[in-house]
Design an enzyme around this catalytic site. Sequence first.
Site, PDB file in Angstrom:
ATOM      1  N   ILE A  45       7.419 -28.517  -8.778  1.00 56.85           N
ATOM      2  CA  ILE A  45       7.544 -29.626  -9.729  1.00 56.85           C
ATOM      3  C   ILE A  45       9.016 -30.043  -9.770  1.00 56.85           C
ATOM      4  O   ILE A  45       9.902 -29.187  -9.819  1.00 56.85           O
ATOM      5  CB  ILE A  45       7.080 -29.171 -11.137  1.00 56.85           C
ATOM      6  CG1 ILE A  45       5.632 -28.693 -11.093  1.00 56.85           C
ATOM      7  CG2 ILE A  45       7.219 -30.314 -12.155  1.00 56.85           C
ATOM      8  CD1 ILE A  45       5.165 -28.010 -12.370  1.00 56.85           C
ATOM      9  N   ALA A  46       9.257 -31.341  -9.683  1.00 61.55           N
ATOM     10  CA  ALA A  46      10.629 -31.900  -9.788  1.00 61.55           C
ATOM     11  C   ALA A  46      11.531 -31.446  -8.642  1.00 61.55           C
ATOM     12  O   ALA A  46      12.765 -31.440  -8.772  1.00 61.55           O
ATOM     13  CB  ALA A  46      11.266 -31.556 -11.132  1.00 61.55           C
ATOM     14  N   SER A  47      10.933 -31.096  -7.499  1.00 64.75           N
ATOM     15  CA  SER A  47      11.769 -30.682  -6.348  1.00 64.75           C
ATOM     16  C   SER A  47      12.408 -31.879  -5.656  1.00 64.75           C
ATOM     17  O   SER A  47      13.286 -31.722  -4.806  1.00 64.75           O
ATOM     18  CB  SER A  47      10.937 -29.866  -5.353  1.00 64.75           C
ATOM     19  OG  SER A  47       9.765 -30.598  -4.991  1.00 64.75           O
ATOM     20  N   THR A  50       9.377 -37.525  -5.027  1.00 61.93           N
ATOM     21  CA  THR A  50       9.384 -38.971  -5.289  1.00 61.93           C
ATOM     22  C   THR A  50      10.712 -39.580  -4.872  1.00 61.93           C
ATOM     23  O   THR A  50      10.756 -40.666  -4.301  1.00 61.93           O
ATOM     24  CB  THR A  50       9.106 -39.229  -6.785  1.00 61.93           C
ATOM     25  OG1 THR A  50       7.897 -38.556  -7.143  1.00 61.93           O
ATOM     26  CG2 THR A  50       8.986 -40.710  -7.093  1.00 61.93           C
ATOM     27  N   GLU A 120       2.427 -37.589  -0.957  1.00 58.83           N
ATOM     28  CA  GLU A 120       3.073 -36.645  -1.884  1.00 58.83           C
ATOM     29  C   GLU A 120       2.115 -35.496  -2.183  1.00 58.83           C
ATOM     30  O   GLU A 120       1.032 -35.716  -2.730  1.00 58.83           O
ATOM     31  CB  GLU A 120       3.468 -37.333  -3.184  1.00 58.83           C
ATOM     32  CG  GLU A 120       4.244 -36.424  -4.123  1.00 58.83           C
ATOM     33  CD  GLU A 120       4.725 -37.110  -5.374  1.00 58.83           C
ATOM     34  OE1 GLU A 120       4.319 -38.269  -5.621  1.00 58.83           O
ATOM     35  OE2 GLU A 120       5.515 -36.492  -6.118  1.00 58.83           O
ATOM     36  N   ILE A 179      13.312 -30.899 -14.663  1.00 58.70           N
ATOM     37  CA  ILE A 179      12.144 -31.176 -15.513  1.00 58.70           C
ATOM     38  C   ILE A 179      12.615 -31.499 -16.939  1.00 58.70           C
ATOM     39  O   ILE A 179      12.172 -32.461 -17.558  1.00 58.70           O
ATOM     40  CB  ILE A 179      11.173 -29.967 -15.521  1.00 58.70           C
ATOM     41  CG1 ILE A 179      10.510 -29.807 -14.144  1.00 58.70           C
ATOM     42  CG2 ILE A 179      10.099 -30.127 -16.606  1.00 58.70           C
ATOM     43  CD1 ILE A 179       9.795 -28.473 -13.948  1.00 58.70           C
ATOM     44  N   ARG A 180      13.569 -30.704 -17.418  1.00 59.60           N
ATOM     45  CA  ARG A 180      14.117 -30.931 -18.771  1.00 59.60           C
ATOM     46  C   ARG A 180      14.784 -32.308 -18.844  1.00 59.60           C
ATOM     47  O   ARG A 180      14.562 -33.082 -19.762  1.00 59.60           O
ATOM     48  CB  ARG A 180      15.126 -29.841 -19.119  1.00 59.60           C
ATOM     49  CG  ARG A 180      14.510 -28.448 -19.222  1.00 59.60           C
ATOM     50  CD  ARG A 180      13.864 -28.194 -20.564  1.00 59.60           C
ATOM     51  NE  ARG A 180      13.336 -26.824 -20.650  1.00 59.60           N
ATOM     52  CZ  ARG A 180      12.053 -26.528 -20.358  1.00 59.60           C
ATOM     53  NH1 ARG A 180      11.220 -27.474 -19.939  1.00 59.60           N
ATOM     54  NH2 ARG A 180      11.607 -25.288 -20.454  1.00 59.60           N
ATOM     55  N   ASP A 181      15.576 -32.613 -17.821  1.00 56.31           N
ATOM     56  CA  ASP A 181      16.305 -33.903 -17.817  1.00 56.31           C
ATOM     57  C   ASP A 181      15.325 -35.087 -17.733  1.00 56.31           C
ATOM     58  O   ASP A 181      15.484 -36.108 -18.384  1.00 56.31           O
ATOM     59  CB  ASP A 181      17.281 -33.971 -16.622  1.00 56.31           C
ATOM     60  CG  ASP A 181      18.387 -32.929 -16.743  1.00 56.31           C
ATOM     61  OD1 ASP A 181      18.544 -32.372 -17.861  1.00 56.31           O
ATOM     62  OD2 ASP A 181      19.070 -32.639 -15.736  1.00 56.31           O
TER      63      ASP A 181
HETATM   64  N1  LIG Z   1      18.737 -33.990  -5.590  1.00 54.31           N
HETATM   65  C1  LIG Z   1      18.615 -34.217  -6.918  1.00 54.31           C
HETATM   66  N2  LIG Z   1      19.622 -33.947  -7.755  1.00 54.31           N
HETATM   67  C2  LIG Z   1      19.489 -34.158  -9.082  1.00 54.31           C
HETATM   68  N3  LIG Z   1      18.387 -34.671  -9.675  1.00 54.31           N
HETATM   69  C3  LIG Z   1      17.359 -34.967  -8.863  1.00 54.31           C
HETATM   70  C4  LIG Z   1      17.398 -34.758  -7.455  1.00 54.31           C
HETATM   71  N4  LIG Z   1      16.213 -35.144  -6.928  1.00 54.31           N
HETATM   72  C5  LIG Z   1      15.463 -35.579  -7.967  1.00 54.31           C
HETATM   73  N5  LIG Z   1      16.146 -35.479  -9.118  1.00 54.31           N
HETATM   74  C6  LIG Z   1      15.676 -35.829 -10.459  1.00 54.31           C
HETATM   75  O1  LIG Z   1      14.765 -34.811 -10.838  1.00 54.31           O
HETATM   76  C7  LIG Z   1      13.578 -35.378 -11.418  1.00 54.31           C
HETATM   77  C8  LIG Z   1      12.388 -35.061 -10.524  1.00 54.31           C
HETATM   78  O2  LIG Z   1      12.566 -35.727  -9.291  1.00 54.31           O
HETATM   79  P1  LIG Z   1      11.266 -36.302  -8.524  1.00 54.31           P
HETATM   80  O3  LIG Z   1      10.449 -37.113  -9.464  1.00 54.31           O
HETATM   81  O4  LIG Z   1      11.732 -36.916  -7.253  1.00 54.31           O
HETATM   82  O5  LIG Z   1      10.524 -34.916  -8.254  1.00 54.31           O
HETATM   83  P2  LIG Z   1       9.027 -34.701  -7.797  1.00 54.31           P
HETATM   84  O6  LIG Z   1       9.047 -33.571  -6.861  1.00 54.31           O
HETATM   85  O7  LIG Z   1       8.430 -35.990  -7.322  1.00 54.31           O
HETATM   86  O8  LIG Z   1       8.348 -34.294  -9.168  1.00 54.31           O
HETATM   87  P3  LIG Z   1       6.783 -34.021  -9.483  1.00 54.31           P
HETATM   88  O9  LIG Z   1       6.404 -32.758  -8.777  1.00 54.31           O
HETATM   89  O10 LIG Z   1       6.726 -33.868 -10.939  1.00 54.31           O
HETATM   90  O11 LIG Z   1       6.060 -35.225  -8.980  1.00 54.31           O
HETATM   91  C9  LIG Z   1      13.837 -36.877 -11.535  1.00 54.31           C
HETATM   92  O12 LIG Z   1      14.340 -37.140 -12.835  1.00 54.31           O
HETATM   93  C10 LIG Z   1      14.908 -37.137 -10.484  1.00 54.31           C
HETATM   94  O13 LIG Z   1      15.752 -38.213 -10.870  1.00 54.31           O
HETATM   95  N1  LIG Z   2      -2.217 -27.527 -12.660  1.00 53.95           N
HETATM   96  C1  LIG Z   2      -1.871 -28.356 -11.708  1.00 53.95           C
HETATM   97  N2  LIG Z   2      -2.594 -28.365 -10.564  1.00 53.95           N
HETATM   98  C2  LIG Z   2      -2.293 -29.168  -9.529  1.00 53.95           C
HETATM   99  O1  LIG Z   2      -2.973 -29.133  -8.519  1.00 53.95           O
HETATM  100  C3  LIG Z   2      -1.164 -30.065  -9.711  1.00 53.95           C
HETATM  101  N3  LIG Z   2      -0.568 -30.994  -8.914  1.00 53.95           N
HETATM  102  C4  LIG Z   2       0.448 -31.524  -9.623  1.00 53.95           C
HETATM  103  N4  LIG Z   2       0.487 -30.953 -10.843  1.00 53.95           N
HETATM  104  C5  LIG Z   2       1.386 -31.292 -11.939  1.00 53.95           C
HETATM  105  C6  LIG Z   2       2.785 -30.884 -11.710  1.00 53.95           C
HETATM  106  C7  LIG Z   2       3.564 -31.960 -12.440  1.00 53.95           C
HETATM  107  O2  LIG Z   2       3.645 -31.649 -13.817  1.00 53.95           O
HETATM  108  C8  LIG Z   2       2.707 -33.202 -12.290  1.00 53.95           C
HETATM  109  C9  LIG Z   2       3.143 -34.124 -11.180  1.00 53.95           C
HETATM  110  O3  LIG Z   2       3.234 -33.404  -9.974  1.00 53.95           O
HETATM  111  O4  LIG Z   2       1.387 -32.719 -12.024  1.00 53.95           O
HETATM  112  C10 LIG Z   2      -0.487 -30.036 -10.926  1.00 53.95           C
HETATM  113  N5  LIG Z   2      -0.816 -29.202 -11.930  1.00 53.95           N
END
Ligand SMILES: Nc1ncnc2c1ncn2[C@@H]1O[C@H](COP(=O)(O)OP(=O)(O)OP(=O)(O)O)[C@@H](O)[C@H]1O
Ligand SMILES: Nc1nc(=O)c2ncn([C@H]3C[C@H](O)[C@@H](CO)O3)c2[nH]1
Length: 248
Positions: A45-47, A50, A120, A179-181
């Site tokens: 999550i938030a890696s 996107t 994604e 995630i917090r941010d």
């Molecule tokens: N390299 C980075 N450095 C700092 N902040 C970042 C970086 N990449 C993404 N972020 C920030 O972290 C948060 C999560 O990023 P992003 O939405 O791209 O992650 P995600 O993997 O798509 O999340 P999710 O699994 O929830 O869909 C966003 O607020 C984004 O602006």
């Molecule tokens: N329980 C659970 N099962 C899944 O297969 C799954 N795929 C994504 N997610 C959650 C992570 C992020 O909060 C949010 C966006 O990725 O959705 C999941 N949560």
Amino acid sequence: MLRDFARLVGIGKCVSFLKAHKIFVRMLHQSAKKHGFTVCVEGNIASGKTTFFEYFKKFSSLVEVHEEPVTEWRNLHGHNILAKMYEDPRRWALTFQSYVQMTMLDMHLKKQKCPIKMVERSIYSAKCFVENLHRNSLVLDLEYIVLSEWFDWILKSHNIKVDLMVYLQTRPDVVLQRIRDRNRAEEQRITLEYVQALHDLHEEWLIKKSKFYIPCQVLVLDANSDLPEMHKIYEERKSEILFGLGDT
Ligand SMILES: Nc1ncnc2c1ncn2[C@@H]1O[C@H](COP(=O)(O)OP(=O)(O)OP(=O)(O)O)[C@@H](O)[C@H]1O
Ligand SMILES: Nc1nc(=O)c2ncn([C@H]3C[C@H](O)[C@@H](CO)O3)c2[nH]1
């Protein structure tokens, strides 16, 4: 810029360069109809998945992006099934994972229009979440069996094409801060233990390769750096990301 380029190389060469480029893109589109190249971007999550797509959207003539169907999960006939999942996982895990599995399958089966289809996550990474829920008894044995039977049937009866997985490898403390941010309403209760467990499962899956099926080659990118540094990494590795790792 084009005028300078034309002056530099001579208009004739410039025209033939543009013609060659057009032919190249047309060839890629034609090959996409027959073959196409599908990349799944995996990670905690938030890696930064996107954010990764934001970078590659600039290759719009080559790349189509299919983001995780979070919008559907947040509004399923008026129900926020993602929020329910986080609020009461024991009650809603099976319901949520069933819907995730269907929406991810739908994403895989969407007709490819561009040479490169970026997705994604995948139906495969949902297994990491299900495994974590099962390990914490939030999905019971029989529920786990039903979800796994569905998964196996889906793989048996559909050709889910994935040519490359890009794993955005992060540290749990880094993603927790993001995630917090980001401060998504549904994700307020996420703990370090939760992102650590998901991290460990992604590592078992894509690094140790000791759990779950991997359908293709995996490109691992360290995704802990800040955005400017990540853009440099994406630029350096873009040919592997867009065209594959070759026979390595
Ligand atoms: N390299 C980075 N450095 C700092 N902040 C970042 C970086 N990449 C993404 N972020 C920030 O972290 C948060 C999560 O990023 P992003 O939405 O791209 O992650 P995600 O993997 O798509 O999340 P999710 O699994 O929830 O869909 C966003 O607020 C984004 O602006
Ligand atoms: N329980 C659970 N099962 C899944 O297969 C799954 N795929 C994504 N997610 C959650 C992570 C992020 O909060 C949010 C966006 O990725 O959705 C999941 N949560």
